[in-house]
Design an enzyme around this catalytic site. Structure first.
Site, short mmCIF file in Angstrom:
data_model
loop_
_atom_site.label_atom_id
_atom_site.label_comp_id
_atom_site.label_asym_id
_atom_site.label_seq_id
_atom_site.Cartn_x
_atom_site.Cartn_y
_atom_site.Cartn_z
N PRO A 21 0.85 -1.20 0.00
CA PRO A 21 0.00 0.00 0.00
C PRO A 21 0.88 1.25 0.00
O PRO A 21 1.28 1.75 1.05
CB PRO A 21 -0.80 -0.14 1.30
N ASP A 81 6.09 2.61 1.61
CA ASP A 81 5.12 1.62 2.07
C ASP A 81 4.44 2.18 3.32
O ASP A 81 5.09 2.38 4.35
CB ASP A 81 5.84 0.31 2.38
N HIS A 82 3.13 2.43 3.22
CA HIS A 82 2.42 3.07 4.33
C HIS A 82 2.29 2.15 5.54
O HIS A 82 1.86 2.60 6.62
CB HIS A 82 1.03 3.52 3.87
N ARG A 83 2.65 0.89 5.41
CA ARG A 83 2.59 -0.01 6.55
C ARG A 83 3.72 0.24 7.55
O ARG A 83 3.58 -0.07 8.73
CB ARG A 83 2.64 -1.48 6.09
N CYS A 133 5.42 3.25 8.03
CA CYS A 133 5.46 4.59 8.61
C CYS A 133 4.31 5.43 8.06
O CYS A 133 3.66 5.05 7.07
CB CYS A 133 6.79 5.29 8.33
#
Length: 481
Positions: free
Chosen positions: A275, A451-453, A455
């Site tokens: 994501p 990758d928004h997972r 940070c």
């Protein structure tokens, strides 16, 4: 006359199962020596020369340039110049004393160290050079012991392969098969052989510590070998056909294979699993260009701009280590963020074979000059197709200079399994406000995809702003150049 020895395409490492035959270095009828390069093949990682483990006369080439060959399929047949008549004459006697099928299978596992030279990839030979192996079997009662003469050549399927940059994974095909049939994960085994070589005894030790109920071995799936004739038919599909959807004539069909195939698969996986989010900023690079210009005027050898930016990136990753991580998913579906004690900085490089990302190992320990030298070296070997699997597969963060193509920005795809990639656009003259007044400055655009997972936007923006500030005020981080 001696029977030809069939050399199968060896395991080229890193889990690769196929390679494209680029060119032959020999022809039928040629006399070749042990370790002589016989062909160039291109894998999903790089192009490599394959040497022969046998000496003799080439009797058959199993493939045409452009054809994709599976690992373990015939590559070349070689008839030895002399093989020892006594050994050939002794073959019937040895056959008559052969053990039952089950014992023969177990015996096969014990013969993994027999090979030709053991030198599968040029520059990565087996320790000890041309070793000699001897086969011994327990005789039946009343049967004379027959021991073949020593030889530097042996059955190809017993060939020990050495993988560049990953010595702990150097294992024979038979050890692989033994592990597969007993459900042993070779990735969990530390080899006890030379340079971490995984031996039969290591697999047996793993079996002794495994649960009593071993998983039932499934028959290996096989697919028919594609002959040069069928490959030619497949490749020669009419280019002047008409596309059913558009109604347009088809100009050409180009197979997706080799490095291009690997890049495509990695990009699809990145887009489907990560994501991602993107942030960007315009940066005034005038001060950095002036600093380099001053060094040049003094006759100093000056690193390239990418090396300076790489220096700023490693400093930024030390401050924002969340972007220098990896996401791992366990068998139970639980995810972990894996952090690293060090930075392997990947440098995206466009080559004739496609986009590859060699990495500068321990980049955080290098000065700008040292980074510049390593970036140039890696880019050169990557474009030659000679980068090793370790150089191409060990990065933790990627720096992509797409400005060399004359573009300002790009929302780049993250190089899976990394979690971020920083892109640098072209540097051009733009109007810029300096101390309240309009001026013409050298401006570039930095783009960070992350990758928004691992940070949130605050961390990503903090890192991006750190690198941007370093470019605008370079002397603060370049005391060591």
């Amino acid at each position: 006359m001696s029977e030809p020895r069939v050399f199968l395409l060896p395991d080229l490492g890193e889990g690769l199962t196929e390679a494209e035959l680029v060119s032959w270095h020999v022809a039928v009828g040629d006399e070749i020596a042990v370790d002589q390069p016989i062909a160039e093949v291109e894998t999903a990682k790089s192009a490599v020369e394959v040497p022969s483990p046998y000496a003799g006369i080439v009797t058959e080439l199993h493939g045409q340039p452009g054809e994709t060959l599976d690992v373990g399929k015939p590559l070349i047949s070689v008839t030895p110049l002399s093989t020892g008549i006594a050994a050939d004459d002794a073959a019937p006697a040895a056959a008559s004393s052969a053990p039952p099928a089950a014992e023969a299978a177990a015996e096969t596992y014990r013969e993994e160290e027999k090979a030709g030279s053991g030198n599968v990839l040029i520059g990565y030979g087996t320790p000890g050079g041309h070793g000699v192996a001897r086969r011994t079997r327990a005789p039946k009662a009343g049967t004379a012991v027959v021991e073949p003469a020593q030889t530097t050549e042996d059955d190809l399927t017993l060939l020990r392969t050495r993988v560049p940059g990953k010595l702990g994974a150097v294992i024979s095909p038979l050890v692989r098969r033994m592990a597969r049939e007993h459900g042993v994960d070779l990735g969990d085994i530390s080899g006890s052989g030379d340079s971490g070589l995984i031996m039969r005894r290591d697999v047996e030790a793993a079996l002794r510590t495994a649960p009593a109920e071993a998983p039932e071995a499934k028959p290996a799936e096989t697919k028919p070998l594609e002959t040069p004739a069928t490959a030619a038919l497949r490749e020669a599909r009419p280019a002047n056909g008409v596309d059913a959807r558009t109604g347009l004539a088809i100009a050409a069909r180009t197979p997706v294979r080799g490095v291009r195939k690997a890049v495509a698969a990695n990009m699809v996986r990145s887009r489907s699993e990560i994501p991602e989010a993107t942030v960007w900023v315009d940066v005034d690079a005038t001060a950095l260009l002036e600093l380099r210009g001053g060094f040049k005027a003094n006759g100093t050898e000056v690193p390239g701009l990418l090396a300076f930016i790489a220096r700023f990136v490693t400093a930024g990753l030390k401050k924002y280590p969340e972007l220098n991580t990896r996401i791992e998913t366990g068998e139970d579906g639980a995810q972990e963020i894996v952090s690293f004690d060090g930075i392997n900085l990947g440098i995206a490089a466009q080559t004739d074979r496609g986009l590859v990302v060699p990495s500068v190992r321990a980049a955080e320990k290098l000065t700008a000059r040292e980074l510049d030298a390593e970036i140039r070296r890696l880019t050169d070997v990557a474009r030659q197709g000679k980068a090793t699997p370790t150089e191409l597969g060990s990065g933790t963060f990627t720096l992509n200079n797409y400005g060399v193509f004359g573009v300002d920005g790009s929302a780049a795809i993250i190089n899976h399994p990394e979690v971020a990639i920083l892109g640098v656009g072209r540097i051009i003259d733009k109007p810029w406000v300096v101390n309240g007044e309009l001026a013409v400055r050298k401006v570039t655009e930095l783009t960070l995809t992350f990758d928004h997972r691992v940070c949130d936007g605050g961390t990503a923006a903090g890192f991006l702003r750190f690198v941007a500030d370093a470019i605008e005020n370079p002397t603060s981080l370049l005391a060591d150049i």
